[in-house]
Design an enzyme around this catalytic site. Sequence first.
Site, PDB file in Angstrom:
ATOM      1  N   HIS A 163      21.660   2.414  -8.982  1.00 54.42           N
ATOM      2  CA  HIS A 163      21.841   2.597  -7.547  1.00 54.42           C
ATOM      3  C   HIS A 163      22.946   1.644  -7.072  1.00 54.42           C
ATOM      4  CE1 HIS A 163      20.556   3.981  -3.604  1.00 54.42           C
ATOM      5  NE2 HIS A 163      20.776   2.748  -3.188  1.00 54.42           N
ATOM      6  N   LYS A 206      18.474  14.277  -7.207  1.00 54.33           N
ATOM      7  CA  LYS A 206      17.187  14.924  -6.917  1.00 54.33           C
ATOM      8  C   LYS A 206      16.032  13.984  -7.226  1.00 54.33           C
ATOM      9  CE  LYS A 206      16.157  19.142  -7.341  1.00 54.33           C
ATOM     10  NZ  LYS A 206      16.232  19.399  -5.891  1.00 54.33           N
ATOM     11  N   ASN A 240      17.324   4.481 -13.424  1.00 59.10           N
ATOM     12  CA  ASN A 240      18.333   4.938 -12.462  1.00 59.10           C
ATOM     13  C   ASN A 240      19.285   3.796 -12.135  1.00 59.10           C
ATOM     14  OD1 ASN A 240      19.507   6.607 -10.354  1.00 59.10           O
ATOM     15  ND2 ASN A 240      18.371   5.362  -8.870  1.00 59.10           N
TER      16      ASN A 240
END
Length: 203
Positions: free
Chosen positions: A120, A102, A118
């Site tokens: 990735h 999200k 994050n």
Amino acid sequence: MLNKKVFNKSYEPLQLFMNKKIVIFISGRGSNAKNIINYFSDKSDFLVSHVFSNNKHSDIINHLNIKQVKFFLFDEEDFNGKVFDELKKINPKLIILAGFLKKIPPLYISYFKNKIINIHPSLLPNYGGKGMYGSKIHKKVIENGEAETGITIHYVSEEYDSGKIIFQKKIIVDKYDTPKKLEEKIHKLEYEYFPKVIESLLK
Ligand code: GAR
């Protein structure tokens, strides 16, 4: 807020106030979250205190019980209210997005400035942006005949996958690689480097 269960990990009371709290957000299997929890479980100045998930089918819950990490399942409505309030109470040093899909609301980004990161599964800015996640990325990398791929760890900003890059690691795409094989290789990289990068950011 003191988590009583933490005492079972034989922390000195003073250490409880000093250890660096880490909170993890997931939407999928949570294998990175498990790996991060295991990595920090014998490091007394770090504490993975909570896993927040918007996926009720995640199989991580039993693992969390063993490791005494609190689990917080939430929905869309909670994300804009209860989750943010809970995070403020926890006051983590770092919020880790490990397969969390999200978009992070601006409110979180400004309150937890430079505290949300994050991972990735590509070499950003390649294969980033809305809708680019997990196996979809590996499929595209193979379809496009890329010679290399890798992982990126970055700060979270208001746009998907576009915050300042902290760390990248490349691997060669083999001519025999399938999306599944690539996914396994990428997961291995993530397990090796993500906890170390988190640790170095907190030192
Ligand atoms: C990981 O490969 C992570 O890089 C990716 O989802 C996977 C989650 O696996 N994240 C993204 O694609 C974010 N855009 P896990 O649930 O087994 O840790």
